[in-house]
Design an enzyme around this catalytic site. Structure first.
Site: not given
Length: 283
Positions: A26-27, A175, A240, A245
């Site tokens: 995760c970000h 991924h 994620d 994007n």
């Protein structure tokens, strides 16, 4: 995250989330006023600071997370490190570094909970890095006990296979290699990914399903099943979040609820969500 106007009634996991379950990809983004985005970035996300990430994990019932530095922040790891410092027992990190990153910074990042470095090989996000820099970074990360995270796409798995094999450190492929689901599990890139997993240094994330196909994501499930069977002790899972994007909104609870479709037993889920990330990230 759900799109504005979607049904926001509480939703729950359809399986028992094991204690200490981890979102291993995760970000955090920004806030830009404190942590500006990199001038060379290929996209500008909406701010998604650590407080938003923590709220998501409370909703999902996840108690640990690996916060991965995203390309929009470049090698300025401050937003990620700020999140790690906010809850050092629950968070680990993956950084992006270059030759300007000092040895003092590397030691400080390790103390904060960073356990790996990441390089992107996807053309839309800037393409392959300078390979000399890549190898120099690997040489600096290796003595710290860190691993290498590589974001590849489809044929990139095949193109980089020998580089991956030659690295003298654990490697995590993001991924599911972002393979083309239209080629099926017999596609050459996916077969090469399975072959790489014969090396016990190589790990893979059963994430990015929303990047391979659209909801209900059934086309991606055979790939996740095959990877879990190939390396049950070296698979990880992540949301994620916040899905940089992607133009289509993503419901993270829907992603979480796919897990029993490829990790059908409680033992599978214990390894995927708890034991494997604890082994790699030192929780």
């Amino acid at each position: 995250m759900q799109a504005e106007g979607q049904d926001d009634a509480p939703r729950q996991a359809r399986f028992a989330i094991p204690p200490l379950a981890c979102d291993a990809h995760c970000h955090v983004f920004g806030p830009a006023e404190r942590f500006p985005y990199a001038p060379s970035r290929r996209y500008t996300p909406e701010d998604r600071p650590k407080e938003v990430l923590a709220a998501l994990h409370r909703k999902l019932g996840l108690q640990r997370a690996v916060i991965v530095q995203a390309s929009c922040h470049g090698t300025d790891n401050r937003a990620m490190l700020d999140a790690l410092h906010s809850d050092p027992d629950r968070y680990r990190g993956v950084a992006m570094i270059d030759d300007a990153t000092t040895e003092v910074e590397l030691r400080e990042m390790k103390a904060a909970g960073v356990r790996g470095i990441r390089f992107n090989f996807i053309k839309a996000l800037g393409g392959a890095p300078d390979m000399a820099l890549f190898h120099r970074a690997a040489d600096r990360a290796r003595p710290l006990g860190w691993h290498m995270v590589m974001q590849l796409q489809g044929d990139g798995v095949t193109e980089m296979a020998e580089v991956i094999r030659a690295l003298r450190m654990p490697v995590v492929i993001d991924h599911m290699g972002r393979v083309d689901p239209a080629l099926g599990v017999e596609g050459p890139a996916f077969r090469r990914l399975l072959d790489l997993l014969g090396d016990d240094r190589i790990w893979v994330k059963l994430s990015g399903i929303e990047r391979m196909t659209r909801a209900p994501f059934t086309e991606a499930l055979p790939f996740a099943r095959a990877l879990l069977r190939a390396a049950p002790h070296r698979v990880l899972w992540g949301t994620d979040f916040p899905h940089p994007n992607l133009t289509t909104p993503v419901d993270e609870m829907e992603l979480l609820n796919l897990i029993p479709d490829f990790a059908p037993t409680p033992e599978d889920r214990q390894r995927l969500l708890v034991d494997n990330p604890a082994t790699l990230y030192g929780f």
